[in-house]
Design an enzyme around this catalytic site. Structure first.
Site, mmCIF file in Angstrom:
data_model
loop_
_atom_site.group_PDB
_atom_site.id
_atom_site.type_symbol
_atom_site.label_atom_id
_atom_site.label_comp_id
_atom_site.label_asym_id
_atom_site.label_seq_id
_atom_site.Cartn_x
_atom_site.Cartn_y
_atom_site.Cartn_z
ATOM 1 N N ASP A 30 0.835 -1.199 0.000
ATOM 2 C CA ASP A 30 0.000 0.000 0.000
ATOM 3 C C ASP A 30 0.874 1.255 0.000
ATOM 4 O O ASP A 30 1.791 1.393 0.807
ATOM 5 C CB ASP A 30 -0.884 -0.019 1.254
ATOM 6 C CG ASP A 30 -2.036 0.961 1.182
ATOM 7 O OD1 ASP A 30 -1.870 2.044 0.590
ATOM 8 O OD2 ASP A 30 -3.110 0.659 1.736
ATOM 9 N N LEU A 65 -7.326 6.200 -3.899
ATOM 10 C CA LEU A 65 -7.407 5.823 -2.494
ATOM 11 C C LEU A 65 -7.306 4.308 -2.343
ATOM 12 O O LEU A 65 -7.416 3.553 -3.316
ATOM 13 C CB LEU A 65 -8.724 6.314 -1.886
ATOM 14 C CG LEU A 65 -8.958 7.821 -1.882
ATOM 15 C CD1 LEU A 65 -10.364 8.132 -1.384
ATOM 16 C CD2 LEU A 65 -7.924 8.547 -1.025
ATOM 17 N N THR A 66 -7.157 3.855 -1.110
ATOM 18 C CA THR A 66 -6.834 2.458 -0.826
ATOM 19 C C THR A 66 -7.936 1.483 -1.218
ATOM 20 O O THR A 66 -7.733 0.578 -2.027
ATOM 21 C CB THR A 66 -6.488 2.297 0.658
ATOM 22 O OG1 THR A 66 -5.308 3.057 0.936
ATOM 23 C CG2 THR A 66 -6.242 0.836 1.016
ATOM 24 N N PHE A 67 -9.111 1.620 -0.633
ATOM 25 C CA PHE A 67 -10.150 0.627 -0.885
ATOM 26 C C PHE A 67 -10.640 0.655 -2.333
ATOM 27 O O PHE A 67 -10.785 -0.409 -2.946
ATOM 28 C CB PHE A 67 -11.301 0.815 0.109
ATOM 29 C CG PHE A 67 -11.143 -0.001 1.361
ATOM 30 C CD1 PHE A 67 -12.142 -0.856 1.794
ATOM 31 C CD2 PHE A 67 -9.988 0.075 2.120
ATOM 32 C CE1 PHE A 67 -12.001 -1.615 2.949
ATOM 33 C CE2 PHE A 67 -9.827 -0.669 3.264
ATOM 34 C CZ PHE A 67 -10.844 -1.522 3.689
ATOM 35 N N HIS A 70 -7.787 -1.063 -4.459
ATOM 36 C CA HIS A 70 -7.599 -2.491 -4.211
ATOM 37 C C HIS A 70 -8.730 -3.300 -4.834
ATOM 38 O O HIS A 70 -8.511 -4.409 -5.336
ATOM 39 C CB HIS A 70 -7.485 -2.771 -2.715
ATOM 40 C CG HIS A 70 -6.105 -2.604 -2.189
ATOM 41 N ND1 HIS A 70 -5.641 -1.435 -1.658
ATOM 42 C CD2 HIS A 70 -5.052 -3.467 -2.160
ATOM 43 C CE1 HIS A 70 -4.374 -1.576 -1.308
ATOM 44 N NE2 HIS A 70 -3.990 -2.800 -1.605
#
Length: 397
Positions: A30, A65-67, A70
């Site tokens: 990440d 962004l992360t979510f 992913h």
């Protein structure tokens, strides 16, 4: 008819039992910016890239962004299409709960995830076995399916412990794995706390590299030749409290409901005040541009999903959009969420293994193109996506 039935049953059994030529391990570091690989502290990742395939850069999807990213990596869908449109989401169809990445119950609620179908769901539906060390979404029963193994997220678990957990699964008797995923969070944490060029961030990058080396050594000791795909969800940009935009000073008081702030901001107008809010924000501003969701530039591929706030404001890289003086004072270190075309948002992407050629450098591509590669390496039929296998064709054996 008996012969026909026997043939159908035989073909069905073969489709279930057929397995990819080599197990596939998808690894996310990440917040690992593409140029972190040039910092001189990643011997294992650099060696992996040298014997495999490396992208010059991988562009995340908006918002970076992360979510959202992913889920894009494992579905091949833009956030607008898979429904994870942010780390904070308000959905009119789920009025009793907002999605927050730190809200355990929200993360477990499949309604937030069911607009997309991740790799492990398709794998399990085809009789393959999957396991995940903390990949976002793996704890929910998406489409009613979960990986065979997927423990609850534990942010306190070190990178080394995460690798050891995955390796321990490879030692389980009577178990053969086809798709495994592994998630590291500490590089992103360091980037947020200290910025992308800080000594502490370099130490976190080096630790991630050592964890990759630990995984490679563990696979070699077990005689496992796996296809490895190492990615990041986004990069990182340096920010400071001197580079902030105060929306509470630009928009009339009480005219909006705040959804999200940071590199981009999402707002919904208060009842009856949409025209007033738009008049205040939809004009040229230094270091920021705002749009109605339906007017967001097509290149961002964002704004059609019902979960996207009515107004989106995007800051220049390095600037932050906040709603109060208190939020402005907390801006420090690094942030992500900016335009995916910004160099600071470019993400790492390396692939190596028996299914890939050696020593190849590919031009930059979008992260929606990772999913077609994963499905190809698993010998599974890909679902309809926003990505394509084309960027990978020169690299495939």
């Amino acid at each position: 008819m008996k012969k026909l039935l026997a043939l159908i049953l035989l073909l069905a059994a073969q489709s279930v039992l057929a397995r990819p030529a080599a197990p596939l391990i998808l690894i996310s570091i990440d917040g690992f910016r593409a140029d972190y690989l040039e910092r001189g502290v990643t011997p294992h990742l650099s060696a992996l890239a040298a014997r495999g395939v490396r992208a010059q850069a991988m562009r995340p999807s908006f918002p970076s962004l992360t979510f959202p990213n992913h889920y894009t990596l494992v579905t091949g869908l833009r956030p607008d299409h898979h429904g994870l449109v942010g780390n904070v989401i308000i959905d009119p169809a789920i009025p009793e709960r907002h999605f927050l990445i730190r809200d355990k119950q929200a993360v477990l609620d499949r309604r937030w995830w069911d607009q997309g179908v991740p790799v492990w769901v398709t794998a399990e539906q085809h009789g393959l076995r999957s396991a995940s060390v903390f990949w976002p979404g793996s704890e929910a029963d998406i489409q009613g399916v979960r990986p065979t193994l997927a423990p609850p997220y534990d942010d306190e678990m070190t990178p080394e412990q995460r690798v050891d957990l995955l390796l321990s699964w490879l030692d389980l008797p009577q178990q053969q794995w086809d798709f495994l995923s592994l998630y590291f969070s500490h590089v992103d944490h360091a980037g947020h706390d200290y910025g992308p060029v800080a000594e502490q961030t370099m130490a976190a990058i080096a630790q991630a590299d050592q964890a990759i080396g630990r995984l490679l050594a563990g696979l070699q000791q077990r005689g496992i030749q796996a296809n490895l795909v190492v990615v990041a969800d986004h990069g990182m940009a340096a920010v400071s409290p001197q580079r902030v935009i105060r929306l509470d000073q630009l928009a009339p008081e009480g005219s909006y409901e705040q959804v999200v702030d940071g590199p981009y901001a999402g707002l919904d107008p208060a009842a009856g005040r949409a025209a007033e809010l738009e008049a205040a924000l939809l004009k040229p501003w230094p270091h920021m541009q705002c749009w109605r969701k339906q007017d967001i530039p097509a290149r961002l591929a964002y704004g059609r999903n019902a979960r996207v706030p009515a107004l989106i404001c995007l800051a220049e890289p390095g600037w932050s959009i906040v709603f109060s003086a208190e939020q402005a004072a907390k801006v420090h270190g690094g942030r992500h969420g900016y335009d995916p075309a910004a160099p600071e948002m470019a993400a790492l992407c390396i692939a190596a293994g028996p299914g890939l050629r050696s020593g190849m450098l590919l031009p930059a591509f979008d992260n929606v193109d990772v999913y077609p590669l994963l499905m190809h390496l698993l010998a599974l039929p890909p679902l309809a996506t926003d990505g394509q296998l084309t960027p990978w064709l020169p690299a495939l054996r």
